[in-house]
Enzyme design. Structure first.
Site, mmCIF file in Angstrom:
data_model
loop_
_atom_site.group_PDB
_atom_site.id
_atom_site.type_symbol
_atom_site.label_atom_id
_atom_site.label_comp_id
_atom_site.label_asym_id
_atom_site.label_seq_id
_atom_site.Cartn_x
_atom_site.Cartn_y
_atom_site.Cartn_z
ATOM 1 N N HIS A 52 24.278 111.653 -14.087
ATOM 2 C CA HIS A 52 25.637 111.787 -13.563
ATOM 3 C C HIS A 52 25.886 113.076 -12.794
ATOM 4 C CE1 HIS A 52 27.719 108.298 -15.330
ATOM 5 N NE2 HIS A 52 26.833 108.410 -16.307
ATOM 6 N N LYS B 23 41.566 115.895 -9.992
ATOM 7 C CA LYS B 23 40.238 115.765 -10.595
ATOM 8 C C LYS B 23 39.974 117.034 -11.388
ATOM 9 C CE LYS B 23 38.654 114.982 -6.470
ATOM 10 N NZ LYS B 23 37.883 113.762 -6.706
ATOM 11 N N ARG B 24 38.843 117.094 -12.092
ATOM 12 C CA ARG B 24 38.510 118.323 -12.797
ATOM 13 C C ARG B 24 38.489 119.500 -11.822
ATOM 14 N NH1 ARG B 24 36.808 118.025 -18.225
ATOM 15 N NH2 ARG B 24 36.976 120.273 -18.025
ATOM 16 N N THR C 102 35.222 108.407 -9.187
ATOM 17 C CA THR C 102 35.902 107.114 -9.381
ATOM 18 C C THR C 102 37.368 107.211 -8.974
ATOM 19 O OG1 THR C 102 36.296 107.665 -11.711
ATOM 20 C CG2 THR C 102 34.383 106.273 -11.209
#
Length: 758
Positions: A292, A483-484, A591
């Site tokens: 990932h 997002k992060r 995503t």
């Protein structure tokens, strides 16, 4: 006996009357009624068999009933008044004790409790290898039902809770050290009490390794128990396990469960007494590995010393796996010692460490990335040595999202509008969205789609005004970057462009300006200083922009606090512009980009991760693509990245950086953002300045198109119609067919009304 019953009844009456202060004397009859109701229906007792403890429990329940209203109101008050996860512009972490009130969806299965071992030492005997003097922690399974969509199927997700056995370190208690015994018990149960944040940094803490092994060991024992108890079980253990991989497929989701490989080997060799070669064949056929991330700081590398202390037998097994692996490599490259060093599971530079990604590759039959470009990078660059030897082992499986949550649930207006045009079956077969291409020029559909988007924006604006006290211009472009928080995701570049827009308005306040509401949201890892400083910069810029009367409603900036799924479900359907601006070659897939595309947002992004495939599906001209490609980044690395060149070359960038450096956004602490500037000029691995001019240029195209709402909406339709590939249904089907070796089966499971046992 009669006197005792009467005495108990008398005590009960006195106690209940004494509760008049809690509920009011006029409600004492109601208390009596509630007391009897709990005695009968909660405790399932009557007065003939009820004990004093039963009376106490019934009384406790009725008291709780009358406290609940106040309790809820109090908690609601705290919720309404509670200061946010951001304080004075900084991220502040607070524990989320999500199980404090229980979980109605899970069912404990204590009858399947399993032991998990730590520490101890290894004994080699003529009867085999034994792991002795180990510390035991019990794994208690909890099952959560996972229902399928309109198919009557309910699968099981099994999670594990760590509990110390009753005799845990009892010898401490026996010698009077009761406190130490309790502390040791708490340390054991901490294994499942604290969840490490899922971020892009590897933190080599002993508790983390314990967690990883705990889940792996419990799950594998459980899998093997079920395998042995199935109709496929047999008396001849060795032959029985030959069929193990036919019935069991285990996908290693990144390297966190990598210990499953040596653990299965330990079980097969030490416990089931299967010879090494046969056990290794079974193990490799069972496991597959999904990578990932390619960021080196995210790849797990555990110190050998920690393994030796915590999991001594597993260290021996990993050494044996590595020795056999290196022997095999020597047959291909007998003189290439550098290649052997690169491919070893054990890294020898400095402190010896175990490379968990290498362990996953060696112990799996398939390795995949999660987007085409990512899979190509891991095959051609990150794990090239391995793919040179086994190229067929490497595959791609592009991520997907579930349309049930990320369209049907969170955006019912859009889901219904699509169903009106192409029918409702698309929610189970997202590829049917292609039919929407026929409506790109349909005036009514364009108006209806724009109306749905506007309705979603109004709902979100109302929520944000309530939470942040900022008046939102619902006619403005909702520009979202969630997002992060990480340097490679480049929230910093977005922030710099916000300052560019701010400066432009300040200089020419009467000039026509495409109004924007910029939302940036996400969480930084607790120990990630730079990410937290970037959040502080964003909130400081927001403070300046939102309170400048010259800016007015032309530009607003909101940092979305405590960004989470429930907030995403409101933000994503309302978004006009989705920011996906990571440096090319750094984002595995993403995503969020897919969720925004499905919900009718246009993407401004680099050719990175799944953005590449989104552009393939929708056409690059229907996205706002900018910046370097992967090859450009590689060439810049070779040439040498000099941030100062871009600073001197781009006037608006220079102005922004000078403002930050002067303390314009932090007047009380002029040096506050010095470390950000130092990073940008001297060690910015993700090359914000190199892409900034291209970013500014593509933003102008965004503005131009947004001023033509009909053309904007036409491209929105093209994007929605092209998003079918990014369904999790497609992704899971590919995993099943290409990796696990199974075909989807549509089981005829009777609905409850058809069951004889209903």
């Amino acid at each position: 006996m009669a006197k005792q019953v009467l005495a108990s009844e008398r005590k009960k009456q006195i106690t209940i009357r004494g509760l008049g202060g809690l509920v009011g004397l006029e409600n004492v009859p109601g208390l009596k009624l509630g007391f009897n109701r709990h005695l009968h229906f909660t405790l399932v007792k009557d007065r003939n068999v009820a004990t004093m403890r039963d009376y106490y429990l019934a009384l406790a329940h009725i008291v709780r009933d009358h406290l609940v209203g106040r309790w809820i109101r109090t908690q609601q008050y705290y919720y309404d008044k509670d200061p946010k996860k951001i304080k004075d512009g900084w991220q502040v972490e607070e524990a989320d004790d999500w199980l404090r009130h229980g979980n109605p969806w899970e069912k404990a299965r204590p009858e399947y409790v399993l032991p998990v071992y730590f520490y101890g030492h290894v004994l080699h005997t003529k009867d085999g290898v034994k792991w002795i003097d180990a510390e035991v922690v019990l794994a208690i399974p909890y099952d959560t039902p996972v229902p399928g969509y309109l198919n009557n199927t309910v699968n099981t997700m099994r999670l594990w809770s760590a509990k110390a056995p009753n005799d845990f370190h009892l010898h401490h208690f026996n010698v009077g050290d009761y406190i130490q015994a309790v502390l040791d018990r708490n340390l054991a149960e901490n294994i499942s009490r604290v969840l490490y944040p899922n971020d892009n940094f590897f933190e080599g803490k002993e508790l983390r390794l314990k967690q990883e092994y705990f889940v792996v060991a419990a799950s594998l024992q459980d899998i093997i128990r079920r395998f042995k108890s199935s109709k496929f079980s047999c008396k001849d253990t060795r032959n029985c396990f030959d069929s193990f991989s036919d019935k069991v497929a285990i996908q290693l989701n990144d390297t966190h469960p990598a210990l499953a490989i040596p653990e299965l080997m330990r079980i097969l060799v030490d416990i089931e007494k299967i010879d090494w070669d046969q056990a290794w064949t079974i193990t490799k056929k069972t496991f597959a590995y999904t990578n990932h991330t390619i960021l080196p700081e995210a790849l797990e590398r555990w110190p050998v010393g920690l393994f030796e202390k915590l999991l001594p037998r597993h260290l021996e097994i990993i050494y044996e796996i590595n020795q056999r692996h290196l022997n095999a490599i020597r047959t291909f490259y007998p003189e290439d010692n550098q290649r052997l060093r690169r491919m070893s599971l054990i890294e020898e530079d400095g402190e010896k460490k175990i490379n968990m990604a290498h362990l996953c590759i060696v112990g799996s039959h398939t390795v995949n990335g999660v987007a085409k470009i990512h899979s190509k990078i891991i095959k051609d660059q990150v794990f090239k040595d391995f793919s040179d030897i086994e190229p067929a082992k490497f595959q791609n499986k592009t991520n997907g999202i579930t349309p049930r949550r990320w369209l049907l649930l969170c955006n019912p207006g859009l889901a219904a509008l699509i169903a009106e045009k192409i029918g409702g079956d698309y929610i189970k077969d997202l590829s049917q969205l292609q039919k929407l291409h026929a409506y790109v020029n349909n005036d009514q559909f364009i108006r209806d789609l724009a109306s749905v988007k506007q309705g979603n924006k109004v709902k979100l604006a109302s929520l944000l005004e309530k939470d942040y006290g900022i008046q939102i211009n619902v006619s403005s472009m909702f520009d979202v970057h969630v997002k992060r928080i990480h340097e490679y995701k480049r929230q910093l570049m977005n922030c710099l462009y916000v300052i560019v827009m701010y400066n432009r308005i300040k200089k020419e306040p009467n000039k026509n300006f495409v109004q924007r509401t910029v939302m940036i949201g996400g969480k930084a890892a607790p120990g990630y200083y730079m990410a937290k400083l970037i959040i502080k910069l964003i909130t400081s810029v927001a403070q300046k922009v939102n309170n400048d009367p010259i800016i007015g409603n032309k530009l607003k900036v909101i940092f979305l606090e405590n960004y989470r799924v429930s907030l995403a479900e409101k933000v994503i359907p309302a978004t006009d512009l989705s920011q996906q601006i990571s440096t090319a070659g750094t984002e595995a897939s993403g995503t969020g980009n897919m969720k925004f595309m499905l919900n009718g947002a246009l993407t401004i992004g680099t050719m990175d991760g799944a953005n590449v495939e989104m552009a393939e599906e929708a056409g690059e001209k229907n996205m706002f693509i900018f910046g370097m490609r992967v090859q450009d980044v590689k060439e810049l690395d070779k040439k040498g990245y000099n941030a100062s060149q871009y600073y001197e070359k781009i006037p608006e960038l220079k102005e922004v950086i000078d403002q930050i450096a002067s303390g314009y956004f932090s007047p009380n602490q002029p040096e506050l953002f010095r470390d950000i500037l130092n990073m940008l000029f001297h060690h910015d691995r993700f090359k914000v300045f190199a892409d900034f001019e291209s970013y500014i240029s593509i933003q102008e195209k965004v503005n131009q198109l947004y001023q033509n709402p009909i053309e904007w909406t036409k491209i929105v339709i093209k994007n929605i119609a092209s998003s079918g590939k990014f369904s999790s249904d497609r992704a899971i089907t590919e995993y099943a067919r290409d990796i696990w070796g199974v075909e989807p089966k549509f089981l005829k499971i009777p609905a409850p009304t058809e069951s004889k046992d209903t």
